[in-house]
Write a protein that holds these residues in place. Structure first.
Motif, PDB file in Angstrom:
ATOM      1  N   SER A  18       4.070  -6.164   7.179  1.00 23.46           N
ATOM      2  CA  SER A  18       3.248  -4.991   6.816  1.00 23.46           C
ATOM      3  C   SER A  18       4.126  -3.935   6.157  1.00 23.46           C
ATOM      4  O   SER A  18       3.718  -3.287   5.192  1.00 23.46           O
ATOM      5  CB  SER A  18       2.598  -4.370   8.063  1.00 23.46           C
ATOM      6  OG  SER A  18       1.667  -5.255   8.622  1.00 23.46           O
ATOM      7  N   SER A  21       4.926  -4.847   2.650  1.00 22.81           N
ATOM      8  CA  SER A  21       3.774  -4.713   1.749  1.00 22.81           C
ATOM      9  C   SER A  21       3.497  -3.244   1.437  1.00 22.81           C
ATOM     10  O   SER A  21       3.122  -2.908   0.311  1.00 22.81           O
ATOM     11  CB  SER A  21       2.555  -5.463   2.294  1.00 22.81           C
ATOM     12  OG  SER A  21       1.722  -4.621   3.024  1.00 22.81           O
ATOM     13  N   VAL A  22       3.713  -2.345   2.391  1.00 26.67           N
ATOM     14  CA  VAL A  22       3.551  -0.906   2.121  1.00 26.67           C
ATOM     15  C   VAL A  22       4.589  -0.445   1.094  1.00 26.67           C
ATOM     16  O   VAL A  22       4.283   0.292   0.154  1.00 26.67           O
ATOM     17  CB  VAL A  22       3.675  -0.089   3.436  1.00 26.67           C
ATOM     18  CG1 VAL A  22       3.830   1.401   3.161  1.00 26.67           C
ATOM     19  CG2 VAL A  22       2.457  -0.338   4.325  1.00 26.67           C
ATOM     20  N   ARG A 273      -0.797  -0.962   8.358  1.00 28.70           N
ATOM     21  CA  ARG A 273      -0.195  -0.345   7.174  1.00 28.70           C
ATOM     22  C   ARG A 273      -0.307   1.184   7.209  1.00 28.70           C
ATOM     23  O   ARG A 273       0.504   1.867   6.591  1.00 28.70           O
ATOM     24  CB  ARG A 273      -0.817  -0.929   5.897  1.00 28.70           C
ATOM     25  CG  ARG A 273      -0.336  -2.370   5.654  1.00 28.70           C
ATOM     26  CD  ARG A 273      -1.046  -3.002   4.480  1.00 28.70           C
ATOM     27  NE  ARG A 273      -2.486  -3.119   4.715  1.00 28.70           N
ATOM     28  CZ  ARG A 273      -3.361  -3.561   3.812  1.00 28.70           C
ATOM     29  NH1 ARG A 273      -2.928  -3.925   2.620  1.00 28.70           N
ATOM     30  NH2 ARG A 273      -4.639  -3.652   4.103  1.00 28.70           N
ATOM     31  N   THR A 289      -1.897   3.930   0.694  1.00 26.54           N
ATOM     32  CA  THR A 289      -1.958   2.519   1.096  1.00 26.54           C
ATOM     33  C   THR A 289      -3.234   1.881   0.565  1.00 26.54           C
ATOM     34  O   THR A 289      -4.178   2.578   0.181  1.00 26.54           O
ATOM     35  CB  THR A 289      -1.968   2.353   2.634  1.00 26.54           C
ATOM     36  OG1 THR A 289      -3.203   2.896   3.120  1.00 26.54           O
ATOM     37  CG2 THR A 289      -0.796   3.015   3.303  1.00 26.54           C
TER      38      THR A 289
END
Ligand code: NDP
Ligand code: MG
Length: 398
Positions: A18, A21-22, A273, A289
């Motif tokens: 996570s 990905s952020v 996230r 996000t």
């Protein structure tokens, strides 16, 4: 704004992924606006999964990749040969990486295995985004003292603690911290059927997608028990001032009540996230996000109910451990890690998990463990070894 260097310990896990990905999303947004990157990845670390780690290191442009399991080192080196990415292996290298100067160390290793590197980051004065709750449970006082000495800030990443951190304004007017619990997959399962529940059933969390250990902890409510202890140390609030309420939708992530009767809460979709972005961005809130936005009208209602302490004894055990102080929370955590590992392997039943924790705590308090506050990692490691020995002995009997 200058670029923020981030190190992610436990990069290959659920929180680690996570986080990456952020970071990728924030950098992609900056690139499309012709702005410089928001984040730079300093180091990534994992336990054993060299395949995922090396792919992540290349994709994120990390400077360093560390694998804790030294037997996987040659494989990591081979996969990263010619990329210019530095490599290292072992727990010592992991602690050194945590201490490398950067703006945020994401502590997302699972279990007490994350303690050494979390402590190393804090001691080095690096601000830590803390997902690894077990390190706070096992060494809350040590981490808080180290942070005070080095000036490091520990920013919670656990969603409940992130919520409290966001709505807590001073301790003087505080009445209670109210930690929400989804209730896990067995919220409505009759107590008479709990003994037969398998690890496969226990890991199926109704709201959150998470790693295996925390999913099992959520099914016993031991996750909430650990979170009560985590909150007590993070916010310096006694156990009596921390309540737990079941909230099955997991939209209200936790609340703080004040003496004038006000209750402040933080809400959002159950998606890591958001707390990850907050912990990376703090003290500002600049990271956008891709998380779904809350639609309150579609949601239409929020439900709350009391915890069934008979069905889920974990929270009462946590309160007991907090009241006892010293190494009692550490013993609770280590007995739970041993019992959960046994449960996953089918070596004990679902209800045995809480019993093993209770019996290990009792056994060790009878033999004089628990009262003294541990002052260094060596003392903590000695208690971990003893808790492991006692819980293994108790597990052998079930
Ligand atoms: P996962 O099981 O998904 O990931 C664990 C990570 O830790 C992996 O990167 C794993 O590496 C690494 N790891 C395991 N053992 C070691 C070790 N001995 N040395 C170094 N690295 C190790 O866990 P989660 O991401 O679910 O949870 C991580 C932490 O965050 C836990 O403390 C959990 O309680 C907390 N947390 C998690 C949330 C979630 O949504 N998942 C929410 C809030 C808190 P490898 O892949 O190589 O095994
Ligand atoms: Mg949580």
């Amino acid at each position: 704004m200058s670029v923020k260097r981030v190190t992610v310990l436990g990069a290959t896990g659920s929180v680690g992924q996570s986080t990456l990905s952020v970071i990728a999303h924030a950098n992609a947004e900056a690139a499309s606006a012709d702005e410089p990157p928001v984040f730079e990845v300093e180091a990534l670390a994992a336990g054993q999964d060299v395949q995922t780690l090396s792919k992540q290191a290349i994709a994120a442009g990390a400077k360093l990749a560390i694998i804790a399991d030294e037997t996987k080192y040659a494989d990591l080196q081979a996969r990263l040969a010619g990329t210019g990415i530095e490599t290292a292996a072992g727990d010592g290298a992991l602690a050194e990486a945590a201490a490398r100067p950067c703006e945020r160390v994401v502590a997302a290793i699972v279990g007490v295995a994350g303690l050494r590197s979390t402590l190393a980051a804090v001691q080095a004065g690096n601000d830590v985004a803390l997902a690894n709750k077990e390190s706070m449970v096992c060494a809350g006082a040590l981490l808080s003292e180290a942070a005070a000495a080095s000036g490091a800030q520990i920013v919670p990443m656990d969603s409940e603690h992130s919520a409290i951190f966001q709505v807590l304004h001073g301790r003087d007017d505080l009445e209670k911290l109210i930690v929400t619990a989804s209730g896990g997959p067995f919220l409505d399962t009759p107590i008479s059927e709990l003994g037969d529940m398998t690890a496969e059933q226990a890991r199926a969390h109704p709201r959150w997608s998470m790693g295996l250990k925390i999913s099992i902890d959520s099914s016993t409510l031991m996750n909430k028990a650990l979170e009560v202890i985590e909150a007590a140390y993070l916010f310096d609030v006694p156990g009596e001032q921390i309540d737990v309420v079941v909230h099955p939708q997991s939209i209200v992530h936790s609340l703080v009540s004040y003496r004038d009767g006000s209750v402040l809460a933080q809400l959002g979709e159950p998606d890591m996230r958001t707390p990850v972005a907050f912990a990376l961005s703090w003290p500002d809130r600049r990271i956008r996000t891709a998380v779904n936005r809350l639609d309150l009208a579609a949601l239409s209602r929020l439900d709350f109910r009391a915890v069934d302490d008979e069905k889920f004894p974990a929270i009462a055990l946590a309160k007991q451990a907090l009241a006892a102080g010293g190494t009692a929370p550490l013993i609770l955590n280590c007995a739970n890690e041993a019992a959960v590992a046994a449960f996953i392997l089918g070596k004990c039943g679902f209800l045995d998990i809480s019993s093993i924790v209770r019996d290990t705590m009792e056994d060790m308090s009878h033999s004089g463990f628990g009262s003294n506050k541990p002052t260094c990692l060596e003392e903590i490691n000695a208690v971990i070894a003893e808790a492991q020995r006692v819980s293994d002995r108790l597990l052998a009997k079930v």
